[in-house]
Design a protein around this motif. Structure first.
Motif, PDB file in Angstrom:
ATOM      1  N   ALA A 276      17.280  -7.223 -44.953  1.00 18.18           N
ATOM      2  CA  ALA A 276      17.309  -8.844 -44.730  1.00 18.18           C
ATOM      3  C   ALA A 276      17.657  -9.329 -46.434  1.00 18.18           C
ATOM      4  CB  ALA A 276      16.031  -9.224 -44.132  1.00 18.18           C
ATOM      5  N   ARG A 277      16.622  -8.718 -47.129  1.00 21.76           N
ATOM      6  CA  ARG A 277      16.820  -9.109 -48.565  1.00 21.76           C
ATOM      7  C   ARG A 277      18.279  -9.281 -49.143  1.00 21.76           C
ATOM      8  NH1 ARG A 277      17.282  -5.132 -52.193  1.00 21.76           N
ATOM      9  NH2 ARG A 277      16.566  -3.402 -51.351  1.00 21.76           N
ATOM     10  N   SER A 280      20.774 -11.891 -47.292  1.00 17.87           N
ATOM     11  CA  SER A 280      20.345 -12.963 -48.102  1.00 17.87           C
ATOM     12  C   SER A 280      21.003 -13.128 -49.376  1.00 17.87           C
ATOM     13  CB  SER A 280      18.743 -13.145 -47.955  1.00 17.87           C
ATOM     14  OG  SER A 280      18.410 -14.087 -49.007  1.00 17.87           O
ATOM     15  N   GLU A 281      20.755 -11.922 -50.220  1.00 26.71           N
ATOM     16  CA  GLU A 281      21.370 -12.142 -51.567  1.00 26.71           C
ATOM     17  C   GLU A 281      22.913 -12.251 -51.560  1.00 26.71           C
ATOM     18  OE1 GLU A 281      19.943  -8.793 -54.274  1.00 26.71           O
ATOM     19  OE2 GLU A 281      17.812  -9.126 -53.496  1.00 26.71           O
ATOM     20  N   TYR A 283      24.911 -12.894 -48.773  1.00 27.38           N
ATOM     21  CA  TYR A 283      25.610 -13.896 -48.058  1.00 27.38           C
ATOM     22  C   TYR A 283      25.006 -15.142 -47.943  1.00 27.38           C
ATOM     23  CZ  TYR A 283      28.603  -9.812 -45.824  1.00 27.38           C
ATOM     24  OH  TYR A 283      29.328  -9.017 -45.655  1.00 27.38           O
ATOM     25  N   LEU A 284      23.730 -15.246 -48.002  1.00 24.67           N
ATOM     26  CA  LEU A 284      23.277 -16.679 -47.676  1.00 24.67           C
ATOM     27  C   LEU A 284      22.917 -17.342 -48.816  1.00 24.67           C
ATOM     28  CD1 LEU A 284      20.871 -15.530 -44.917  1.00 24.67           C
ATOM     29  CD2 LEU A 284      23.308 -16.506 -44.638  1.00 24.67           C
ATOM     30  N   ARG A 285      22.359 -16.813 -49.862  1.00 22.28           N
ATOM     31  CA  ARG A 285      21.572 -17.553 -51.080  1.00 22.28           C
ATOM     32  C   ARG A 285      22.591 -17.388 -52.246  1.00 22.28           C
ATOM     33  NH1 ARG A 285      16.240 -16.335 -49.649  1.00 22.28           N
ATOM     34  NH2 ARG A 285      16.025 -14.616 -51.288  1.00 22.28           N
ATOM     35  N   SER A 286      23.600 -16.595 -51.930  1.00 25.42           N
ATOM     36  CA  SER A 286      24.457 -16.364 -53.382  1.00 25.42           C
ATOM     37  C   SER A 286      25.326 -17.576 -53.638  1.00 25.42           C
ATOM     38  CB  SER A 286      25.382 -15.170 -53.014  1.00 25.42           C
ATOM     39  OG  SER A 286      26.553 -15.237 -53.328  1.00 25.42           O
TER      40      SER A 286
END
Ligand SMILES: [Fe+2]
Ligand SMILES: [Fe+2]
Length: 324
Positions: A276-277, A280-281, A283-286
């Protein structure tokens, strides 16, 4: 003999009418040119792609499927630490998923185009062009599905709930043809953006992937051009309240569509156990991922600004959708 205009206001009205007529005939000649180009330059997947030539066969462990370092997932230490055959399969999975989502979107698009064409009056130049486009999209659907079949992977497209909601899309032309062509650009522009980037990468691609993308980019240029000319012709002539509603709906449709086209495929995450991390790194928080979404709709955003769909109020919606 035509009588002289009775006032400057009447003269201005006549001038505006002439301008509109000139704009209209320029628009019609663009449609005729696009129709002619569809006859002169088109491809058929089972005639023009040598699927069974040895170098066109799809092998899952082919290192050419590996994602490059410049790719956000491809450059991640988690991806780089996978064995080469897993790296290749993840790359192939992603290409095939993009094609599957692309063919589902184009299926909705074709049904919508036919709903639009059904109601066109005799002599409408759009009728012929829209049929050319529907036929081309039929070829694209076969081409993408054949590729997916040849991977032998259990590729799924859109998530089931999303796919259920998407079934309303073909009916949008019955409410607003302008909103329908915003939806069209919402799918076609991000796909085109990603495919053009692949062609510019300058690394060796699998010849089958490269051939499919080249055919698709060449034909999509016409589809995108038609949607843009249609909106440029129609939006300024819409009644103010309808134009305002379109201005509100456009950023919502474009923001959702760009995410559908660029989101990480859930089944791929599960199949390869991508943590998940990492998701997230990458696709989501980048910030790079957010920029990618903005870039993928940039041409449509400019068109919306040019046709008066972006104002102080609707700009806020573009911001909320993350595509301003
Ligand atoms: Fe297409
Ligand atoms: Fe298209």
């Amino acid at each position: 003999m035509a009588s002289a205009p009775s006032s400057t206001a009447a003269g201005d009205r006549a001038a505006r009418r002439d301008e509109r007529a000139a704009g209209r005939s320029a628009y019609e000649s663009v449609i005729e040119r696009l129709s002619k180009a569809s006859v002169d330059k088109h491809w058929e997947p089972y005639r023009d792609i040598p699927w069974d030539e040895p170098e066109f066969l799809v092998r899952r462990a082919d290192p050419r499927w590996e994602l490059p370092e410049a790719d956000r997932l491809g450059g991640h230490p988690w991806y780089r630490s996978r064995p080469p055959e897993v790296r290749a399969e993840i790359g192939l999975w992603r290409v095939a998923t993009a094609m599957k989502i692309g063919l589902q979107f184009e299926n909705l698009l074709k049904r919508g185009l036919l709903n639009y064409a059904y109601r066109l009056p005799n002599g409408s130049p759009e009728f012929r062009y829209v049929y050319h486009e529907t036929i081309e999209e039929g070829h694209h659907g076969m081409m993408f599905q054949e590729f997916v079949n040849r991977t032998g992977l259990p590729i799924r497209g859109m998530a089931r709930p999303l796919s259920a909601v998407a079934q309303v899309a073909p009916w949008i032309p019955l409410i607003s043809t302008e909103l329908f062509f915003v939806f069209v650009l919402g799918g076609e522009d991000p796909i085109d953006h990603v495919q053009r980037k692949v062609l510019k990468e300058g690394r060796a691609h699998h010849p089958l992937e490269e051939t499919i993308i080249r055919i698709h980019v060449a034909e999509e240029a016409r589809h995108i051009s038609f949607a843009r000319h249609y909106l440029r012709d129609r939006v300024p002539r819409m009644p103010a309240y309808r134009r305002h509603l379109l201005g509100v709906a456009a950023p919502v449709v474009l923001g959702v569509m760009a995410r559908i086209m660029l989101a990480p495929p859930g089944p791929m995450i599960r199949r390869f156990g991508i943590p998940a991390r990492v998701v997230s790194e990458v696709y989501l928080r980048s910030p790079a991922a957010r920029q990618e979404i903005r870039d993928s709709v940039s041409r449509t955003r400019e068109l919306c600004a040019e046709t008066g769909l972006i104002n102080g109020f609707t700009r806020r919606i573009w911001q909320v959708m993350g595509i301003s």
